[in-house]
Write a protein that holds these residues in place. Structure first.
Motif, PDB file in Angstrom:
ATOM      1  N   SER A  32       5.850  -8.668  81.884  1.00  0.00           N
ATOM      2  CA  SER A  32       6.695  -8.604  80.678  1.00  0.00           C
ATOM      3  C   SER A  32       8.146  -8.977  80.995  1.00  0.00           C
ATOM      4  N   ARG A  33       8.631  -8.602  82.201  1.00  0.00           N
ATOM      5  CA  ARG A  33       9.998  -9.013  82.552  1.00  0.00           C
ATOM      6  C   ARG A  33      10.116 -10.528  82.616  1.00  0.00           C
ATOM      7  N   LEU A  34       9.040 -11.200  83.050  1.00  0.00           N
ATOM      8  CA  LEU A  34       9.071 -12.663  83.142  1.00  0.00           C
ATOM      9  C   LEU A  34       9.417 -13.316  81.808  1.00  0.00           C
ATOM     10  N   VAL A  35       8.945 -12.725  80.707  1.00  0.00           N
ATOM     11  CA  VAL A  35       9.225 -13.321  79.397  1.00  0.00           C
ATOM     12  C   VAL A  35      10.737 -13.407  79.195  1.00  0.00           C
ATOM     13  N   GLY A  36      11.442 -12.305  79.476  1.00  0.00           N
ATOM     14  CA  GLY A  36      12.898 -12.304  79.350  1.00  0.00           C
ATOM     15  C   GLY A  36      13.554 -13.222  80.373  1.00  0.00           C
ATOM     16  N   ALA A  37      13.042 -13.214  81.599  1.00  0.00           N
ATOM     17  CA  ALA A  37      13.648 -14.021  82.669  1.00  0.00           C
ATOM     18  C   ALA A  37      13.534 -15.516  82.366  1.00  0.00           C
ATOM     19  N   ILE A  38      12.394 -15.923  81.835  1.00  0.00           N
ATOM     20  CA  ILE A  38      12.206 -17.342  81.483  1.00  0.00           C
ATOM     21  C   ILE A  38      13.247 -17.739  80.430  1.00  0.00           C
ATOM     22  N   ILE A  39      13.453 -16.872  79.449  1.00  0.00           N
ATOM     23  CA  ILE A  39      14.420 -17.190  78.392  1.00  0.00           C
ATOM     24  C   ILE A  39      15.846 -17.215  78.947  1.00  0.00           C
ATOM     25  N   GLU A  40      16.162 -16.283  79.855  1.00  0.00           N
ATOM     26  CA  GLU A  40      17.501 -16.313  80.473  1.00  0.00           C
ATOM     27  C   GLU A  40      17.732 -17.660  81.153  1.00  0.00           C
ATOM     28  N   ALA A  41      16.684 -18.178  81.800  1.00  0.00           N
ATOM     29  CA  ALA A  41      16.827 -19.431  82.536  1.00  0.00           C
ATOM     30  C   ALA A  41      16.727 -20.654  81.623  1.00  0.00           C
ATOM     31  N   ARG A  42      16.130 -20.492  80.448  1.00  0.00           N
ATOM     32  CA  ARG A  42      15.881 -21.668  79.590  1.00  0.00           C
ATOM     33  C   ARG A  42      16.203 -21.405  78.118  1.00  0.00           C
ATOM     34  N   HIS A  43      17.438 -21.556  77.768  1.00  0.00           N
ATOM     35  CA  HIS A  43      17.823 -21.466  76.354  1.00  0.00           C
ATOM     36  C   HIS A  43      19.106 -22.261  76.150  1.00  0.00           C
ATOM     37  N   ASP A  44      19.437 -22.529  74.899  1.00  0.00           N
ATOM     38  CA  ASP A  44      20.735 -23.124  74.581  1.00  0.00           C
ATOM     39  C   ASP A  44      21.290 -22.415  73.345  1.00  0.00           C
ATOM     40  N   GLU A  45      22.348 -22.966  72.766  1.00  0.00           N
ATOM     41  CA  GLU A  45      22.982 -22.368  71.591  1.00  0.00           C
ATOM     42  C   GLU A  45      21.997 -22.123  70.452  1.00  0.00           C
ATOM     43  N   ALA A  46      21.052 -23.069  70.316  1.00  0.00           N
ATOM     44  CA  ALA A  46      20.149 -23.022  69.154  1.00  0.00           C
ATOM     45  C   ALA A  46      18.982 -22.053  69.341  1.00  0.00           C
ATOM     46  N   GLY A  47      18.619 -21.765  70.589  1.00  0.00           N
ATOM     47  CA  GLY A  47      17.489 -20.851  70.786  1.00  0.00           C
ATOM     48  C   GLY A  47      16.789 -21.031  72.119  1.00  0.00           C
ATOM     49  N   ILE A  48      15.510 -20.643  72.111  1.00  0.00           N
ATOM     50  CA  ILE A  48      14.691 -20.656  73.327  1.00  0.00           C
ATOM     51  C   ILE A  48      14.206 -22.077  73.612  1.00  0.00           C
ATOM     52  N   ILE A  49      14.047 -22.391  74.898  1.00  0.00           N
ATOM     53  CA  ILE A  49      13.445 -23.675  75.289  1.00  0.00           C
ATOM     54  C   ILE A  49      12.229 -23.345  76.167  1.00  0.00           C
ATOM     55  N   TRP A  50      11.089 -23.106  75.550  1.00  0.00           N
ATOM     56  CA  TRP A  50       9.916 -22.670  76.326  1.00  0.00           C
ATOM     57  C   TRP A  50       9.385 -23.766  77.229  1.00  0.00           C
ATOM     58  N   PRO A  51       9.015 -23.420  78.463  1.00  0.00           N
ATOM     59  CA  PRO A  51       8.218 -24.346  79.263  1.00  0.00           C
ATOM     60  C   PRO A  51       6.862 -24.529  78.551  1.00  0.00           C
ATOM     61  N   ASP A  52       6.256 -25.715  78.654  1.00  0.00           N
ATOM     62  CA  ASP A  52       5.003 -25.981  77.920  1.00  0.00           C
ATOM     63  C   ASP A  52       3.919 -24.937  78.167  1.00  0.00           C
ATOM     64  N   ALA A  53       3.803 -24.494  79.421  1.00  0.00           N
ATOM     65  CA  ALA A  53       2.654 -23.662  79.795  1.00  0.00           C
ATOM     66  C   ALA A  53       2.654 -22.281  79.154  1.00  0.00           C
ATOM     67  N   VAL A  54       3.805 -21.778  78.721  1.00  0.00           N
ATOM     68  CA  VAL A  54       3.841 -20.396  78.226  1.00  0.00           C
ATOM     69  C   VAL A  54       4.427 -20.263  76.821  1.00  0.00           C
ATOM     70  N   ALA A  55       4.693 -21.396  76.171  1.00  0.00           N
ATOM     71  CA  ALA A  55       5.234 -21.349  74.806  1.00  0.00           C
ATOM     72  C   ALA A  55       4.237 -20.642  73.889  1.00  0.00           C
ATOM     73  N   PRO A  56       4.722 -19.881  72.916  1.00  0.00           N
ATOM     74  CA  PRO A  56       3.772 -19.235  71.997  1.00  0.00           C
ATOM     75  C   PRO A  56       2.891 -20.267  71.298  1.00  0.00           C
ATOM     76  N   PHE A  57       3.499 -21.395  70.945  1.00  0.00           N
ATOM     77  CA  PHE A  57       2.767 -22.514  70.348  1.00  0.00           C
ATOM     78  C   PHE A  57       3.247 -23.781  71.030  1.00  0.00           C
ATOM     79  N   ARG A  58       2.303 -24.657  71.332  1.00  0.00           N
ATOM     80  CA  ARG A  58       2.667 -25.908  71.976  1.00  0.00           C
ATOM     81  C   ARG A  58       3.518 -26.779  71.049  1.00  0.00           C
TER      82      ARG A  58
END
Ligand code: ATP
Ligand code: MG
Length: 430
Positions: free
Chosen positions: A315-341
């Motif tokens: 569960s911490r990974l979910v937050g950590a991924i977002i800390e490492a991958r976001h911009d002003e507009a929002g989250i930038i999910w890596p393809d493999a774990v995005a809620p929707f592709r």
């Protein structure tokens, strides 16, 4: 999935209680809701991310030869008295008394329980080695739960445990797990660096923490720029891999060695902050001896197995991924774990050609896409798609639809293409 029929409660306003980006974005994108201090409900989109991460973790644990099982969340205090940790653990442990006045606890980790389980049925050296894991909720009554799921009280952890006849075997298990961890993080789409670490509560003498780099991380980290290359661990030979991982400098502030640090060329020295997403330990006979777990060796003598334990904060990974991958507009999910592709954005609900293309895309992309079929302004649909961070957005408007064209947007780069429907589909699925 149709957005009009989904529970994805996005927020326009920034929630006041959230201090860091991942916490804000997880609330705003409708991934989680706090139910009590440090205790979260995972809403449908958030749960999809959690499940995808857990699945990658599971596949790599299986590939490393670990066997999945499931231990309960509630444990008996007596088990922890055997190892001496019941009193040592302190206030982080949530202690419970049942109706018969029996002392129980909500497990913060499972060394004692797994040792008792294996002790009960493994009697001979022939039955070793064993490597077991589960993915289960833990509870630690943290003094200051904060940063959303990064430091919760209830959190999901993958914890694996290895049992070997001798130290050499235990070190092999340790190396295999380190490789499985690096593969796991690579598949998830983030860089996590193994750092020499203290052994803390678990005890023992060999340990690495895996840190995701992010300015909001709680630990100071020092590492060789070689780790930024991503392919720094491409080797499939386990000895070469381990050698590379442990001779390339990386340490948390607790273990930082200034002398070794100064030997690294200045242009390769990197300092920053990291979020601990996993930790592995070799601790020898600490639990087998205190809990009296021995097997009969080839010559009839009793052998106390050498053990290790290996955690990943799912569960911490979910937050950590977002800390490492976001911009002003929002989250930038890596393809493999995005809620929707992908998200399909229908810019003119009710226009026959637009609706038809959207329905067709929805049918072809299946459950891993989110169809924004709401009667909302285009601007709101764009903003929410960026906030939710789908890797692909397929934007369908009446003008393009009339000639079978859609617009495709890649969230991570902002690239856009005007394409026939079939080509857009091929790119998203490719
Ligand atoms: P920390 O130093 O961050 O408190 P820890 O070293 O006590 O963590 P471990 O016992 O190593 O944690 O647990 C394994 C993994 O579980 C950690 O690497 C982390 O990813 C995750 N984890 C630990 N505590 C929490 C928590 N309170 N909330 C979310 N995840 C956690
Ligand atoms: Mg740790």
């Amino acid at each position: 999935m149709r957005l009009s029929q989904s529970l994805i409660p996005t927020l326009k306003e920034t929630p006041a209680e959230a201090q860091i980006a991942s916490h804000r974005l997880m609330l705003r994108a409708g991934l989680v809701r706090q139910m009590a201090s440090g205790i979260y409900a995972w809403l449908p989109a958030g749960y999809r991310v959690l499940a995808k991460i857990a699945n990658i973790v599971r596949e790599e644990q299986d590939a490393a030869g670990a066997q999945e099982m499931l231990m309960p969340t509630i444990q008996s205090a007596d088990l922890w008295r055997e190892s001496g940790r019941y009193d040592a653990y302190g206030k982080e442990m949530l202690r419970i008394t049942d109706r018969h006045e029996r002392e129980l606890l909500f497990g913060p980790t499972n060394e004692e329980m797994i040792t008792a389980i294996v002790r009960d049925s493994v009697k001979s050296y022939r039955e070793l080695p064993q490597m077991l894991y589960h993915i289960q909720w833990k509870f630690r009554d943290e003094v200051r739960p904060r940063f959303g799921v990064l430091r919760g009280r209830e959190f999901l952890m993958k914890d694996a445990y290895s049992f070997d006849l001798d130290k050499a075997g235990a070190v092999v298990a340790y190396k295999k797990m380190m490789l499985a961890y690096m593969r796991t993080f690579q598949r998830i789409g983030i860089t996590a660096i193994p750092m020499r670490a203290d052994t803390g509560q678990i005890g023992g003498d060999l340990s690495h923490e895996f840190h995701v780099l992010a300015p909001t991380g709680e630990s100071g980290v020092f590492y060789d720029a070689a780790f930024e290359a991503g392919d720094a661990f491409a080797s499939s030979d386990i000895e070469a891999f381990y050698e590379q991982m442990t001779t390339t400098y990386a340490a948390t502030d607790e273990k930082h060695d200034t002398e070794a640090w100064e030997k690294i060329p200045a242009e390769r020295r990197r300092e920053g902050r990291g979020i601990e997403v996993g930790q592995i330990f070799y601790f020898g006979r600490k639990y087998s001896e205190t809990m009296n777990f021995a097997v009969v060796g080839p010559d009839g003598t009793r052998i106390f197995p050498e053990m290790g334990s290996y955690g990943i904060g799912v569960s911490r990974l979910v937050g950590a991924i977002i800390e490492a991958r976001h911009d002003e507009a929002g989250i930038i999910w890596p393809d493999a774990v995005a809620p929707f592709r992908a998200a399909i954005l229908n810019l003119r609900q009710g226009d026959a050609a637009t609706d038809k293309i959207c329905e067709e895309l929805h049918a072809k992309l299946g459950a891993d896409c989110l169809y924004d079929d709401r009667e909302e302004r285009a601007g709101q649909k764009f903003a929410e798609a960026d906030l939710m961070g789908h890797p692909w957005q397929i934007i369908v408007g009446p003008r393009g639809a009339a000639s079978g064209q859609v617009e495709l947007k890649r969230r991570a780069t902002g690239e856009r293409w005007e394409l026939p429907v079939a080509d857009a589909l091929a790119k998203v699925l490719g």
